[in-house]
Scaffold this active site. Sequence first.
Site, PDB file in Angstrom:
ATOM      1  N   CYS A   1       1.029  -1.338  -0.145  1.00 11.00           N
ATOM      2  CA  CYS A   1       0.003   0.145   0.000  1.00 11.00           C
ATOM      3  C   CYS A   1       0.940   1.280   0.116  1.00 11.00           C
ATOM      4  O   CYS A   1       1.762   1.305   0.778  1.00 11.00           O
ATOM      5  CB  CYS A   1      -0.889  -0.133   1.153  1.00 11.00           C
ATOM      6  SG  CYS A   1      -1.720   1.651   1.710  1.00 11.00           S
ATOM      7  N   GLU A   2       0.555   2.379  -0.932  1.00  7.67           N
ATOM      8  CA  GLU A   2       1.398   3.032  -1.072  1.00  7.67           C
ATOM      9  C   GLU A   2       1.021   4.436   0.197  1.00  7.67           C
ATOM     10  O   GLU A   2       1.756   5.382   0.293  1.00  7.67           O
ATOM     11  CB  GLU A   2       1.085   4.049  -2.248  1.00  7.67           C
ATOM     12  CG  GLU A   2      -0.196   4.422  -2.661  1.00  7.67           C
ATOM     13  CD  GLU A   2      -0.127   5.403  -4.004  1.00  7.67           C
ATOM     14  OE1 GLU A   2      -0.915   6.543  -3.867  1.00  7.67           O
ATOM     15  OE2 GLU A   2       0.323   4.681  -5.046  1.00  7.67           O
ATOM     16  N   HIS A   3      -0.134   4.161   0.951  1.00  5.22           N
ATOM     17  CA  HIS A   3      -0.233   4.971   1.967  1.00  5.22           C
ATOM     18  C   HIS A   3       0.324   4.791   3.191  1.00  5.22           C
ATOM     19  O   HIS A   3       0.938   5.546   4.222  1.00  5.22           O
ATOM     20  CB  HIS A   3      -1.698   4.973   2.224  1.00  5.22           C
ATOM     21  CG  HIS A   3      -2.551   5.595   1.083  1.00  5.22           C
ATOM     22  ND1 HIS A   3      -3.874   5.010   0.736  1.00  5.22           N
ATOM     23  CD2 HIS A   3      -2.423   6.611   0.138  1.00  5.22           C
ATOM     24  CE1 HIS A   3      -4.256   5.574  -0.254  1.00  5.22           C
ATOM     25  NE2 HIS A   3      -3.452   6.390  -0.636  1.00  5.22           N
ATOM     26  N   HIS A   4       0.653   3.430   3.529  1.00  9.24           N
ATOM     27  CA  HIS A   4       1.435   2.870   4.792  1.00  9.24           C
ATOM     28  C   HIS A   4       2.520   1.949   4.687  1.00  9.24           C
ATOM     29  O   HIS A   4       3.163   1.387   5.539  1.00  9.24           O
ATOM     30  CB  HIS A   4       0.228   2.323   5.606  1.00  9.24           C
ATOM     31  CG  HIS A   4      -0.951   3.273   6.058  1.00  9.24           C
ATOM     32  ND1 HIS A   4      -2.114   3.164   5.706  1.00  9.24           N
ATOM     33  CD2 HIS A   4      -1.053   4.159   7.129  1.00  9.24           C
ATOM     34  CE1 HIS A   4      -3.078   4.085   6.184  1.00  9.24           C
ATOM     35  NE2 HIS A   4      -2.271   4.804   6.908  1.00  9.24           N
TER      36      HIS A   4
ATOM     37  N   GLN B   1      -5.011  -0.504  -4.862  1.00  7.26           N
ATOM     38  CA  GLN B   1      -5.531  -1.630  -5.432  1.00  7.26           C
ATOM     39  C   GLN B   1      -6.365  -1.029  -6.603  1.00  7.26           C
ATOM     40  O   GLN B   1      -6.443  -1.715  -7.711  1.00  7.26           O
ATOM     41  CB  GLN B   1      -6.412  -2.502  -4.610  1.00  7.26           C
ATOM     42  CG  GLN B   1      -7.083  -3.510  -5.183  1.00  7.26           C
ATOM     43  CD  GLN B   1      -7.833  -4.810  -4.368  1.00  7.26           C
ATOM     44  OE1 GLN B   1      -7.371  -4.804  -3.329  1.00  7.26           O
ATOM     45  NE2 GLN B   1      -8.822  -5.218  -4.541  1.00  7.26           N
TER      46      GLN B   1
ATOM     47  N   HIS C   1      -5.629  -6.187   3.137  1.00  3.11           N
ATOM     48  CA  HIS C   1      -4.645  -5.075   3.060  1.00  3.11           C
ATOM     49  C   HIS C   1      -4.378  -5.007   4.557  1.00  3.11           C
ATOM     50  O   HIS C   1      -5.157  -4.815   5.241  1.00  3.11           O
ATOM     51  CB  HIS C   1      -5.307  -3.851   2.846  1.00  3.11           C
ATOM     52  CG  HIS C   1      -5.691  -3.615   1.293  1.00  3.11           C
ATOM     53  ND1 HIS C   1      -5.505  -2.766   0.644  1.00  3.11           N
ATOM     54  CD2 HIS C   1      -6.681  -4.326   0.421  1.00  3.11           C
ATOM     55  CE1 HIS C   1      -5.850  -2.773  -0.721  1.00  3.11           C
ATOM     56  NE2 HIS C   1      -6.523  -3.889  -0.809  1.00  3.11           N
TER      57      HIS C   1
ATOM     58  N   CYS D   1      -2.558  -2.968   6.086  1.00  4.43           N
ATOM     59  CA  CYS D   1      -2.904  -1.478   6.517  1.00  4.43           C
ATOM     60  C   CYS D   1      -4.071  -1.696   7.431  1.00  4.43           C
ATOM     61  O   CYS D   1      -4.371  -0.662   8.254  1.00  4.43           O
ATOM     62  CB  CYS D   1      -2.710  -0.414   5.690  1.00  4.43           C
ATOM     63  SG  CYS D   1      -3.917  -0.350   4.255  1.00  4.43           S
TER      64      CYS D   1
END
Length: 199
Positions: free
Chosen positions: A85-88, A126, A154, A156
């Site tokens: 995940c590019e956020h976490h 995703q 996920h 995250c």
Amino acid sequence: MADPKNPSVTQAQAEDAVRTLLRWAGEDPTREGLLDTPRRVAEAYGDWFKGYNDDPREYLARTFEEVAGYDEMIVLRDIEYESHCEHHMAPIIGRVHVGYIPNGRVVGISKLARVVEAYARRFQVQEKMTAQIADVIQDVLQPMGVGIVVEGAHECMTTRGIHKRGVSMVTSRMRGTFHDDARTRAEFLRFIEVGHARR
């Protein structure tokens, strides 16, 4: 020595960044158990994100036309993937199902799996990955249509924040006849049977 993926960042700088994170977390990066951790993490990142070195379009460049006029749906299901995940920067683990109706040309099935791998081995969302896989197959192969369904768990969501386990996300992208014809779309979804055990 510079990293081949990013010549402006060296292996030593990447390892120093890991040491900084270890200290920030409250650890001592000089203790015996963590001495090799920065090197291992940098090497792991090289594996997890090797998709940045790949051009998915190249995998689809070699096609076959001698298929005796075959023009029905081709489905490759249950392509396992691991992404982040590019956020976490937490893992996303799941499966991709690919379907397309050829327009005179077919591609080797291993190439479809390589396309999935090339996009998965990057920082991802995703929904974006689903669209990228469908769009590159449609753009390069020019089939009658493409259907992509992606399932993902996920981390995250399961290891931080709301801490909900056993949850999976499903996304889809339909192009061409998969988008325009409900019967084609339904046939594809029957083939892959998302969410149901197969024997």
